[in-house]
Design an enzyme around this catalytic site. Structure first.
Site, PDB file in Angstrom:
ATOM      1  N   ASP A  57       0.863  -1.182   0.000  1.00 30.76           N
ATOM      2  CA  ASP A  57       0.000   0.000   0.000  1.00 30.76           C
ATOM      3  C   ASP A  57       0.897   1.230   0.000  1.00 30.76           C
ATOM      4  O   ASP A  57       2.112   1.128   0.200  1.00 30.76           O
ATOM      5  CB  ASP A  57      -0.922  -0.013   1.226  1.00 30.76           C
ATOM      6  CG  ASP A  57      -2.021   1.041   1.175  1.00 30.76           C
ATOM      7  OD1 ASP A  57      -2.215   1.657   0.104  1.00 30.76           O
ATOM      8  OD2 ASP A  57      -2.692   1.256   2.197  1.00 30.76           O
ATOM      9  N   SER A  58       0.282   2.390  -0.186  1.00 33.30           N
ATOM     10  CA  SER A  58       1.053   3.635  -0.100  1.00 33.30           C
ATOM     11  C   SER A  58       1.272   4.052   1.347  1.00 33.30           C
ATOM     12  O   SER A  58       2.195   4.802   1.653  1.00 33.30           O
ATOM     13  CB  SER A  58       0.333   4.758  -0.853  1.00 33.30           C
ATOM     14  OG  SER A  58      -0.918   5.039  -0.250  1.00 33.30           O
ATOM     15  N   GLY A  74      -3.288   9.010  -4.525  1.00 30.66           N
ATOM     16  CA  GLY A  74      -4.327   9.687  -5.295  1.00 30.66           C
ATOM     17  C   GLY A  74      -3.859  10.954  -5.980  1.00 30.66           C
ATOM     18  O   GLY A  74      -4.515  11.448  -6.902  1.00 30.66           O
ATOM     19  N   CYS A 131      -4.592  -1.410  -1.963  1.00 31.81           N
ATOM     20  CA  CYS A 131      -4.825   0.010  -2.212  1.00 31.81           C
ATOM     21  C   CYS A 131      -5.785   0.121  -3.385  1.00 31.81           C
ATOM     22  O   CYS A 131      -5.491  -0.392  -4.469  1.00 31.81           O
ATOM     23  CB  CYS A 131      -3.504   0.708  -2.529  1.00 31.81           C
ATOM     24  SG  CYS A 131      -3.659   2.405  -3.108  1.00 31.81           S
ATOM     25  N   ASN A 132      -6.930   0.763  -3.162  1.00 28.87           N
ATOM     26  CA  ASN A 132      -7.919   0.882  -4.232  1.00 28.87           C
ATOM     27  C   ASN A 132      -7.376   1.679  -5.414  1.00 28.87           C
ATOM     28  O   ASN A 132      -7.579   1.304  -6.575  1.00 28.87           O
ATOM     29  CB  ASN A 132      -9.189   1.546  -3.702  1.00 28.87           C
ATOM     30  CG  ASN A 132      -9.965   0.651  -2.766  1.00 28.87           C
ATOM     31  OD1 ASN A 132      -9.644   0.542  -1.588  1.00 28.87           O
ATOM     32  ND2 ASN A 132     -10.972  -0.022  -3.285  1.00 28.87           N
ATOM     33  N   THR A 133      -6.693   2.778  -5.137  1.00 31.17           N
ATOM     34  CA  THR A 133      -6.165   3.623  -6.210  1.00 31.17           C
ATOM     35  C   THR A 133      -5.198   2.846  -7.088  1.00 31.17           C
ATOM     36  O   THR A 133      -5.291   2.873  -8.320  1.00 31.17           O
ATOM     37  CB  THR A 133      -5.460   4.855  -5.623  1.00 31.17           C
ATOM     38  OG1 THR A 133      -6.378   5.579  -4.804  1.00 31.17           O
ATOM     39  CG2 THR A 133      -4.942   5.766  -6.718  1.00 31.17           C
ATOM     40  N   CYS A 173     -11.702   2.564   0.807  1.00 30.72           N
ATOM     41  CA  CYS A 173     -10.258   2.777   0.945  1.00 30.72           C
ATOM     42  C   CYS A 173      -9.797   1.880   2.079  1.00 30.72           C
ATOM     43  O   CYS A 173     -10.471   1.803   3.121  1.00 30.72           O
ATOM     44  CB  CYS A 173      -9.959   4.239   1.251  1.00 30.72           C
ATOM     45  SG  CYS A 173      -8.236   4.573   1.721  1.00 30.72           S
ATOM     46  N   HIS A 224      -7.664   2.231   4.229  1.00 28.36           N
ATOM     47  CA  HIS A 224      -7.421   2.946   5.483  1.00 28.36           C
ATOM     48  C   HIS A 224      -8.668   2.983   6.373  1.00 28.36           C
ATOM     49  O   HIS A 224      -8.558   3.029   7.599  1.00 28.36           O
ATOM     50  CB  HIS A 224      -6.992   4.397   5.206  1.00 28.36           C
ATOM     51  CG  HIS A 224      -5.542   4.571   4.917  1.00 28.36           C
ATOM     52  ND1 HIS A 224      -5.006   4.317   3.673  1.00 28.36           N
ATOM     53  CD2 HIS A 224      -4.506   4.986   5.693  1.00 28.36           C
ATOM     54  CE1 HIS A 224      -3.705   4.577   3.698  1.00 28.36           C
ATOM     55  NE2 HIS A 224      -3.376   4.980   4.917  1.00 28.36           N
TER      56      HIS A 224
END
Length: 265
Positions: A13-14, A46, A77-79, A185, A187
């Site tokens: 993930d970021s 994003g 991570c969705n993005t 998300c 998070h």
């Protein structure tokens, strides 16, 4: 010390949001060896161009797969999932699992309306609009994009209390209009209790964590187990802010302190 007899799973993930996905997978498959990598040098994703995002995820994930002999990758991570999965799947010979906002299951249980809580990038992305069109055409979907919620989750994992008044202000557009909220998300499950408190018990919250855990289990062909907890490794592409506070929470989740994974991209 990792156990060589069990598969190695990389969760990427970021930021620390992917730890919500890790919790779901680890609860189901505690015997696996988990490596977590977060690209905090480029957080939040994003705000990146598509080309930059692909280059970063491709480079970091493939290098970690080689270094740790990974058996399966989860892009938590969705993005990143909406953009980079085809690139990774074409390049790697191991399974790569992504995250999709749980629009489809939400549409099956919503009787009033659905709220999609995600990052601004996910809300705007064509992929999200296609999910809504394909799986929720007969239900009203209210979109709420917020970067601040992502940062609040990062802060909570470092021991900072959430400001419920600020959270209520962010979620105000969804109050009394929905009966199902999709946490779009990774998070956001980290602040699920607080979101529930603000929206009320009449709103059902759903996310993709359990579905991802089931998919990982299916791909690895491993039985659900109850096993002894072991320490896992976590890497960051830059020194994390408030690293000492973060490491306290990471230890509770079963990780050793954060290690650097510094590679020029």
């Amino acid at each position: 010390m990792s156990s060589p007899s069990f598969p190695r799973v990389l969760i990427f993930d970021s930021g620390v949001g992917g730890l919500s996905v890790y919790r779901e997978i680890e609860a189901r498959l505690p015997q696996l060896n988990y490596i977590y990598l977060f690209d905090n040098a480029a957080y939040p994703y994003g705000e990146l161009t598509q080309e930059t995002l692909i280059a970063r995820v491709d480079t970091l994930v493939t290098r970690m797969v080689e270094q740790e002999r990974i058996d399966l990758v989860v892009i938590a991570c969705n993005t990143a999932s909406t953009i980079v999965l085809p690139v990774l799947r074409a390049k790697l010979t191991i399974p790569v699992v992504g995250v999709v906002p749980a629009i489809k299951p939400a549409s099956l249980i919503a009787s009033k309306a659905i709220g999609l809580i995600a990052t601004p990038a996910t809300v705007k992305r064509q992929y999200t609009q296609e999910l809504i069109r394909d799986f929720s055409a007969n239900k009203n979907v209210e979109l709420l994009g917020s970067t601040r919620l992502v940062n609040m989750a990062e802060e909570k994992l470092r021991g900072k209390p959430l400001d419920l008044e600020e959270l209520a202000s962010i979620l105000q557009p969804l109050k009394n209009t929905i009966d199902v909220a999709v946490l779009g998300c990774t998070h956001f499950p980290l602040i699920k209790e607080e979101i529930q408190q603000v929206l009320g018990e009449q709103v059902q919250l759903i996310d993709s964590g359990l579905a991802i855990a089931r998919r990982v289990q299916e791909l690895l062909g491993i039985e659900q187990a109850v096993g002894a907890k072991q320490k896992h490794r976590i890497y960051a592409s830059a020194p994390p802010w408030e690293e000492s506070a973060l490491n306290i929470k990471l230890e509770q989740l079963g990780f050793n302190p954060v290690q650097p994974f510094l590679h020029p991209i």
